[in-house]
Design a protein around this motif. Structure first.
Motif, PDB file in Angstrom:
ATOM      1  N   ILE A 150       0.868  -1.059  -0.103  1.00 42.06           N
ATOM      2  CA  ILE A 150       0.115  -0.131   0.009  1.00 42.06           C
ATOM      3  C   ILE A 150       0.908   1.147   0.022  1.00 42.06           C
ATOM      4  O   ILE A 150       1.836   1.232   0.841  1.00 42.06           O
ATOM      5  CB  ILE A 150      -1.006  -0.019   1.358  1.00 42.06           C
ATOM      6  CG1 ILE A 150      -1.824  -1.317   1.546  1.00 42.06           C
ATOM      7  CG2 ILE A 150      -1.718   1.102   1.260  1.00 42.06           C
ATOM      8  CD1 ILE A 150      -2.421  -1.305   2.688  1.00 42.06           C
ATOM      9  N   SER A 151       0.589   2.195  -0.753  1.00 44.26           N
ATOM     10  CA  SER A 151       1.369   3.510  -1.002  1.00 44.26           C
ATOM     11  C   SER A 151       1.096   4.273   0.361  1.00 44.26           C
ATOM     12  O   SER A 151       0.014   4.071   0.826  1.00 44.26           O
ATOM     13  CB  SER A 151       1.001   3.985  -2.228  1.00 44.26           C
ATOM     14  OG  SER A 151      -0.164   4.740  -2.023  1.00 44.26           O
ATOM     15  N   GLU A 152       1.813   5.073   0.568  1.00 48.98           N
ATOM     16  CA  GLU A 152       1.745   5.914   1.830  1.00 48.98           C
ATOM     17  C   GLU A 152       0.821   6.982   1.788  1.00 48.98           C
ATOM     18  O   GLU A 152      -0.015   7.079   2.813  1.00 48.98           O
ATOM     19  CB  GLU A 152       2.926   6.971   1.850  1.00 48.98           C
ATOM     20  CG  GLU A 152       2.939   7.997   3.167  1.00 48.98           C
ATOM     21  CD  GLU A 152       2.798   7.371   4.399  1.00 48.98           C
ATOM     22  OE1 GLU A 152       1.983   7.743   5.196  1.00 48.98           O
ATOM     23  OE2 GLU A 152       3.437   6.457   4.765  1.00 48.98           O
ATOM     24  N   GLU A 153       0.270   7.251   0.290  1.00 52.09           N
ATOM     25  CA  GLU A 153      -1.000   8.226   0.289  1.00 52.09           C
ATOM     26  C   GLU A 153      -2.137   7.401   0.640  1.00 52.09           C
ATOM     27  O   GLU A 153      -3.083   8.109   1.163  1.00 52.09           O
ATOM     28  CB  GLU A 153      -0.834   8.529  -1.219  1.00 52.09           C
ATOM     29  CG  GLU A 153      -2.397   9.452  -1.712  1.00 52.09           C
ATOM     30  CD  GLU A 153      -2.253   9.837  -3.068  1.00 52.09           C
ATOM     31  OE1 GLU A 153      -3.384  10.174  -3.741  1.00 52.09           O
ATOM     32  OE2 GLU A 153      -1.272   9.584  -4.009  1.00 52.09           O
ATOM     33  N   ILE A 154      -2.382   6.105   0.151  1.00 55.39           N
ATOM     34  CA  ILE A 154      -3.295   5.411   0.619  1.00 55.39           C
ATOM     35  C   ILE A 154      -3.432   5.027   2.076  1.00 55.39           C
ATOM     36  O   ILE A 154      -4.461   5.322   2.753  1.00 55.39           O
ATOM     37  CB  ILE A 154      -3.459   4.176  -0.423  1.00 55.39           C
ATOM     38  CG1 ILE A 154      -3.935   4.595  -1.659  1.00 55.39           C
ATOM     39  CG2 ILE A 154      -4.539   3.054   0.048  1.00 55.39           C
ATOM     40  CD1 ILE A 154      -3.682   3.315  -2.769  1.00 55.39           C
ATOM     41  N   ARG A 155      -2.378   4.718   2.568  1.00 56.09           N
ATOM     42  CA  ARG A 155      -2.182   4.404   3.969  1.00 56.09           C
ATOM     43  C   ARG A 155      -2.479   5.462   4.924  1.00 56.09           C
ATOM     44  O   ARG A 155      -3.178   5.203   6.082  1.00 56.09           O
ATOM     45  CB  ARG A 155      -0.791   4.006   4.327  1.00 56.09           C
ATOM     46  CG  ARG A 155      -0.414   2.476   4.667  1.00 56.09           C
ATOM     47  CD  ARG A 155       0.726   2.131   5.076  1.00 56.09           C
ATOM     48  NE  ARG A 155       1.943   3.071   5.138  1.00 56.09           N
ATOM     49  CZ  ARG A 155       3.006   3.104   4.448  1.00 56.09           C
ATOM     50  NH1 ARG A 155       2.948   2.375   2.998  1.00 56.09           N
ATOM     51  NH2 ARG A 155       3.804   3.827   4.605  1.00 56.09           N
ATOM     52  N   SER A 156      -2.536   6.560   4.409  1.00 56.11           N
ATOM     53  CA  SER A 156      -2.891   7.786   5.226  1.00 56.11           C
ATOM     54  C   SER A 156      -4.352   7.934   5.337  1.00 56.11           C
ATOM     55  O   SER A 156      -4.771   8.708   6.325  1.00 56.11           O
ATOM     56  CB  SER A 156      -2.136   9.036   4.617  1.00 56.11           C
ATOM     57  OG  SER A 156      -2.628   9.532   3.559  1.00 56.11           O
ATOM     58  N   GLN A 157      -5.130   7.259   4.640  1.00 56.02           N
ATOM     59  CA  GLN A 157      -6.543   7.288   4.704  1.00 56.02           C
ATOM     60  C   GLN A 157      -7.006   6.006   4.972  1.00 56.02           C
ATOM     61  O   GLN A 157      -8.390   6.070   5.015  1.00 56.02           O
ATOM     62  CB  GLN A 157      -7.116   7.694   2.975  1.00 56.02           C
ATOM     63  CG  GLN A 157      -6.276   8.975   2.565  1.00 56.02           C
ATOM     64  CD  GLN A 157      -6.691   9.210   1.292  1.00 56.02           C
ATOM     65  OE1 GLN A 157      -7.947   9.704   0.958  1.00 56.02           O
ATOM     66  NE2 GLN A 157      -5.810   9.190   0.329  1.00 56.02           N
ATOM     67  N   LEU A 158      -6.354   4.914   5.225  1.00 55.99           N
ATOM     68  CA  LEU A 158      -6.979   3.876   5.352  1.00 55.99           C
ATOM     69  C   LEU A 158      -8.210   3.691   6.431  1.00 55.99           C
ATOM     70  O   LEU A 158      -9.094   3.058   6.309  1.00 55.99           O
ATOM     71  CB  LEU A 158      -5.708   2.924   5.951  1.00 55.99           C
ATOM     72  CG  LEU A 158      -5.013   2.034   4.849  1.00 55.99           C
ATOM     73  CD1 LEU A 158      -4.241   1.240   5.372  1.00 55.99           C
ATOM     74  CD2 LEU A 158      -5.899   1.297   3.571  1.00 55.99           C
ATOM     75  N   PHE A 159      -7.978   4.414   7.545  1.00 52.79           N
ATOM     76  CA  PHE A 159      -9.029   4.136   8.618  1.00 52.79           C
ATOM     77  C   PHE A 159     -10.082   5.382   8.641  1.00 52.79           C
ATOM     78  O   PHE A 159     -11.028   5.365   9.450  1.00 52.79           O
ATOM     79  CB  PHE A 159      -8.289   4.176   9.922  1.00 52.79           C
ATOM     80  CG  PHE A 159      -7.210   3.185  10.053  1.00 52.79           C
ATOM     81  CD1 PHE A 159      -7.633   2.105  10.312  1.00 52.79           C
ATOM     82  CD2 PHE A 159      -5.793   3.709  10.166  1.00 52.79           C
ATOM     83  CE1 PHE A 159      -6.691   0.799  10.332  1.00 52.79           C
ATOM     84  CE2 PHE A 159      -4.982   2.461  10.430  1.00 52.79           C
ATOM     85  CZ  PHE A 159      -5.451   1.053  10.364  1.00 52.79           C
ATOM     86  N   ASP A 160     -10.149   6.165   7.376  1.00 53.12           N
ATOM     87  CA  ASP A 160     -11.049   7.085   7.349  1.00 53.12           C
ATOM     88  C   ASP A 160     -12.570   6.477   6.827  1.00 53.12           C
ATOM     89  O   ASP A 160     -12.522   5.676   5.960  1.00 53.12           O
ATOM     90  CB  ASP A 160     -10.713   8.067   6.168  1.00 53.12           C
ATOM     91  CG  ASP A 160      -9.618   9.120   6.533  1.00 53.12           C
ATOM     92  OD1 ASP A 160      -9.207   9.123   7.652  1.00 53.12           O
ATOM     93  OD2 ASP A 160      -9.058   9.547   5.667  1.00 53.12           O
ATOM     94  N   PRO A 161     -13.802   7.024   7.524  1.00 52.48           N
ATOM     95  CA  PRO A 161     -14.947   6.286   7.059  1.00 52.48           C
ATOM     96  C   PRO A 161     -15.229   6.531   5.745  1.00 52.48           C
ATOM     97  O   PRO A 161     -14.889   7.626   4.917  1.00 52.48           O
ATOM     98  CB  PRO A 161     -15.932   6.958   7.941  1.00 52.48           C
ATOM     99  CG  PRO A 161     -15.185   7.578   9.128  1.00 52.48           C
ATOM    100  CD  PRO A 161     -13.681   8.023   8.695  1.00 52.48           C
ATOM    101  N   PHE A 162     -15.636   5.700   5.141  1.00 49.05           N
ATOM    102  CA  PHE A 162     -16.047   5.538   3.624  1.00 49.05           C
ATOM    103  C   PHE A 162     -15.052   5.732   2.462  1.00 49.05           C
ATOM    104  O   PHE A 162     -15.242   5.774   1.436  1.00 49.05           O
ATOM    105  CB  PHE A 162     -17.027   6.558   3.549  1.00 49.05           C
ATOM    106  CG  PHE A 162     -18.269   6.462   4.071  1.00 49.05           C
ATOM    107  CD1 PHE A 162     -19.297   5.591   4.000  1.00 49.05           C
ATOM    108  CD2 PHE A 162     -18.482   7.627   5.183  1.00 49.05           C
ATOM    109  CE1 PHE A 162     -20.386   5.515   4.979  1.00 49.05           C
ATOM    110  CE2 PHE A 162     -19.634   7.509   6.075  1.00 49.05           C
ATOM    111  CZ  PHE A 162     -20.531   6.634   5.929  1.00 49.05           C
ATOM    112  N   PHE A 163     -13.595   5.550   3.112  1.00 47.33           N
ATOM    113  CA  PHE A 163     -12.625   5.357   2.200  1.00 47.33           C
ATOM    114  C   PHE A 163     -12.377   3.985   1.541  1.00 47.33           C
ATOM    115  O   PHE A 163     -12.458   3.201   2.438  1.00 47.33           O
ATOM    116  CB  PHE A 163     -11.226   6.112   2.687  1.00 47.33           C
ATOM    117  CG  PHE A 163     -10.218   5.620   1.850  1.00 47.33           C
ATOM    118  CD1 PHE A 163      -9.924   6.521   0.745  1.00 47.33           C
ATOM    119  CD2 PHE A 163      -9.130   4.761   1.930  1.00 47.33           C
ATOM    120  CE1 PHE A 163      -8.851   6.537   0.072  1.00 47.33           C
ATOM    121  CE2 PHE A 163      -8.012   4.323   1.085  1.00 47.33           C
ATOM    122  CZ  PHE A 163      -7.885   5.489   0.020  1.00 47.33           C
TER     123      PHE A 163
END
Length: 125
Positions: A58-71
């Motif tokens: 997983i890229s850093e850009e995606i990892r930073s959003q992983l736990f966001d609701p609806f992401f």
């Protein structure tokens, strides 16, 4: 023995495993898909559950959003984007724990869940 909410913790771990399986199914790597689950004590007062795969990472850009609701990175109709968000809430809010994601693109991903052995309940006066 660990003080916890077993059904909620089970839900959080199952969400992580489900996402791991989905990620391996989408992987185009020429390796045999593999999931490794480890449990260990991170110190006398904490236990840890680590779930790792040998997928595409997983890229850093995606990892930073992983736990966001609806992401979600899944196609429409495949996921709601709530699994990791719910897991995060169960682990951090219900169990006073933490969850981390370690990943290097092309080398796989590991989620590490840590929760205290004893839950401290605070009473508000």
């Amino acid at each position: 023995m660990v003080e916890c909410y077993p059904s909620q913790l089970n839900q959080a771990i199952m969400n992580l495993l489900s996402n791991t399986i989905d990620a391996l199914e989408e992987s185009t790597a020429n390796t045999t898909p593999q999931i490794t689950i480890r449990t260990f004590t991170s110190n006398d007062n904490w236990i840890a559950i680590a779930i790792a795969d040998n997928g595409i990472g997983i890229s850093e850009e995606i990892r930073s959003q992983l736990f966001d609701p609806f992401f979600t990175t899944k196609p429409i109709g495949k996921g709601t984007g709530l699994g990791l968000s719910i897991s995060y809430q169960i682990i951090t809010q219900k169990h006073n724990g933490k969850i981390d994601c370690y990943s290097t693109p092309g080398q796989g991903t590991e989620f590490v869940v840590q929760i205290p052995v004893r839950q401290v309940m605070y009473k508000i006066a």
